[in-house]
Scaffold this active site. Structure first.
Site, PDB file in Angstrom:
ATOM      1  N   ALA A 172     107.508  35.995 -94.788  1.00 15.84           N
ATOM      2  CA  ALA A 172     106.887  34.878 -94.419  1.00 15.84           C
ATOM      3  C   ALA A 172     107.192  34.267 -95.603  1.00 15.84           C
ATOM      4  O   ALA A 172     107.547  34.750 -96.675  1.00 15.84           O
ATOM      5  CB  ALA A 172     105.154  34.798 -94.043  1.00 15.84           C
ATOM      6  N   GLY A 176     105.790  39.599 -93.994  1.00 14.61           N
ATOM      7  CA  GLY A 176     105.513  39.925 -92.306  1.00 14.61           C
ATOM      8  C   GLY A 176     106.920  40.263 -91.265  1.00 14.61           C
ATOM      9  O   GLY A 176     107.669  40.082 -90.486  1.00 14.61           O
ATOM     10  N   GLU A 222     105.908  43.458 -90.577  1.00 18.31           N
ATOM     11  CA  GLU A 222     105.146  42.992 -89.476  1.00 18.31           C
ATOM     12  C   GLU A 222     105.929  42.880 -88.191  1.00 18.31           C
ATOM     13  O   GLU A 222     105.776  42.945 -87.391  1.00 18.31           O
ATOM     14  CB  GLU A 222     103.940  42.459 -89.302  1.00 18.31           C
ATOM     15  CG  GLU A 222     102.892  42.988 -90.686  1.00 18.31           C
ATOM     16  CD  GLU A 222     101.885  41.227 -91.273  1.00 18.31           C
ATOM     17  OE1 GLU A 222     102.912  40.375 -91.750  1.00 18.31           O
ATOM     18  OE2 GLU A 222     100.884  41.402 -91.431  1.00 18.31           O
ATOM     19  N   GLU A 234     102.119  42.212 -99.810  1.00 18.92           N
ATOM     20  CA  GLU A 234     101.877  40.445-100.188  1.00 18.92           C
ATOM     21  C   GLU A 234     100.372  41.434-100.799  1.00 18.92           C
ATOM     22  O   GLU A 234     100.198  39.766-102.018  1.00 18.92           O
ATOM     23  CB  GLU A 234     100.707  40.362 -98.624  1.00 18.92           C
ATOM     24  CG  GLU A 234     101.475  39.822 -97.609  1.00 18.92           C
ATOM     25  CD  GLU A 234     102.038  41.395 -96.729  1.00 18.92           C
ATOM     26  OE1 GLU A 234     101.942  42.370 -96.260  1.00 18.92           O
ATOM     27  OE2 GLU A 234     102.454  40.343 -95.734  1.00 18.92           O
TER      28      GLU A 234
END
Ligand SMILES: CC(C)=CC(=O)SCCNC(=O)CCNC(=O)[C@H](O)C(C)(C)COP(=O)(O)OP(=O)(O)OC[C@H]1O[C@@H](n2cnc3c(N)ncnc32)[C@H](O)[C@@H]1OP(=O)(O)O
Length: 258
Positions: free
Chosen positions: A65, A109, A112, A132
């Site tokens: 992200a 992300g 993911e 993260e």
């Protein structure tokens, strides 16, 4: 349709989406997620497309992200926006098969997003991780949940608690990726795999996908019951009649997607 952060093309019956924010290693900003959602909507609506490949660059599928975009957000911002679920899970609701073709970094992300696809083909350069924790947060798009289902508790726990990055070989051994492919052949092999799927009966492919996904959501006995009912329903399709007749007659089936 013009997109800012992705490239979209069709190769025969395959829709190819390439994440395209090279300067930020394809960090998944809101604009990119919106572009991806629109492209998937268009590809789902296009009867000429039977399967989709999602890929990034040689260096990065996606490095996560967008940290710069999210760094200033408050608790109320992320809670009220339901960050980062909104938009991200569009790939999981796509009824057509979506293959992730991962080269380089698939972190946070990015990992993911790859796990939201139906399966992952990895270049030998692929690197997977949930780092993260190293920036003071935890995964927010399934990294603690999907990774655990893929690789088991011990490895998922270690990766989530330390941020350790897994290379392609380890990811294949652990069951995160279905195959490793030489980096130069990744896209052509992913497209060929998608083409093979797109040449099969579309409704039956969708049924098979639904059944495999059910395995994540229910008990074994309920899942097997679900599979049996869906198996029975394939016998209501013209494509099951054609597929089995073609086998008996020693010819290639001509599926009508009916
Ligand atoms: C919190 C939730 C819910 C989800 C997340 O995904 S958090 C993010 C998880 N990902 C990471 O922590 C990885 C961050 N990136 C890196 O650690 C490194 O970039 C690297 C190891 C992947 C690659 O290192 P390298 O030295 O080869 O490249 P950089 O100079 O570090 O990066 C190039 C360029 O891209 C920008 N970048 C990279 N990752 C992100 C990111 N996730 N968000 C925003 N921007 C990112 C990096 O800042 C640099 O751009 P600038 O030179 O303009 O700063």
């Amino acid at each position: 349709m013009a997109y800012e952060f992705i490239l979209v093309e069709t190769r025969g019956p395959v829709g190819l989406i390439t994440l395209n924010r090279p300067k930020a290693l394809n960090a998944l900003c809101a604009g990119l997620i919106a572009d991806l959602g629109k492209a998937l909507d268009d590809m789902e609506a296009d009867d000429n497309i039977g399967a989709i490949v999602l890929t990034g660059s040689e260096k990065a599928f996606a490095a996560g992200a967008d940290i710069k975009e999210m760094s200033g957000k408050s608790y109320m911002d992320v809670y009220l926006q339901d960050f980062i679920t909104k938009g991200w899970e569009r790939v999981t609701t796509c009824r057509k098969p979506v293959i992730a073709a991962v080269s380089g970094y698939a972190l946070g992300g990015g990992c993911e997003m790859a796990m939201m696809c139906d399966f992952i083909l990895a270049a030998e350069t692929a690197k997977f991780g949930q780092p993260e924790i190293t920036i003071g947060t935890i995964p927010g798009a399934g990294g603690t949940q999907r990774l655990t289902r893929f690789v088991g508790k011990s490895k998922a726990m270690e990766m989530n608690l330390t941020g350790r990055i897994m290379d392609a070989e380890e990811a294949e051994r652990a069951g995160l990726v279905s195959r490793i492919i030489p980096a130069t052949e990744l896209i052509s092999e992913a497209v060929a795999t998608a083409e093979k799927i797109a040449g099969l009966s579309r409704p039956v492919v969708m049924m098979a996908k639904e059944c495999v996904n059910k395995a994540y959501e229910t008990t074994l006995s309920e899942g097997v019951k679900f599979e049996r009912r869906v198996f029975h329903s394939t016998f209501a399709t013209e494509d099951q009649k054609e597929g089995m007749a073609a086998f008996v007659e020693k010819r290639t089936p001509n599926f009508k997607n009916r």
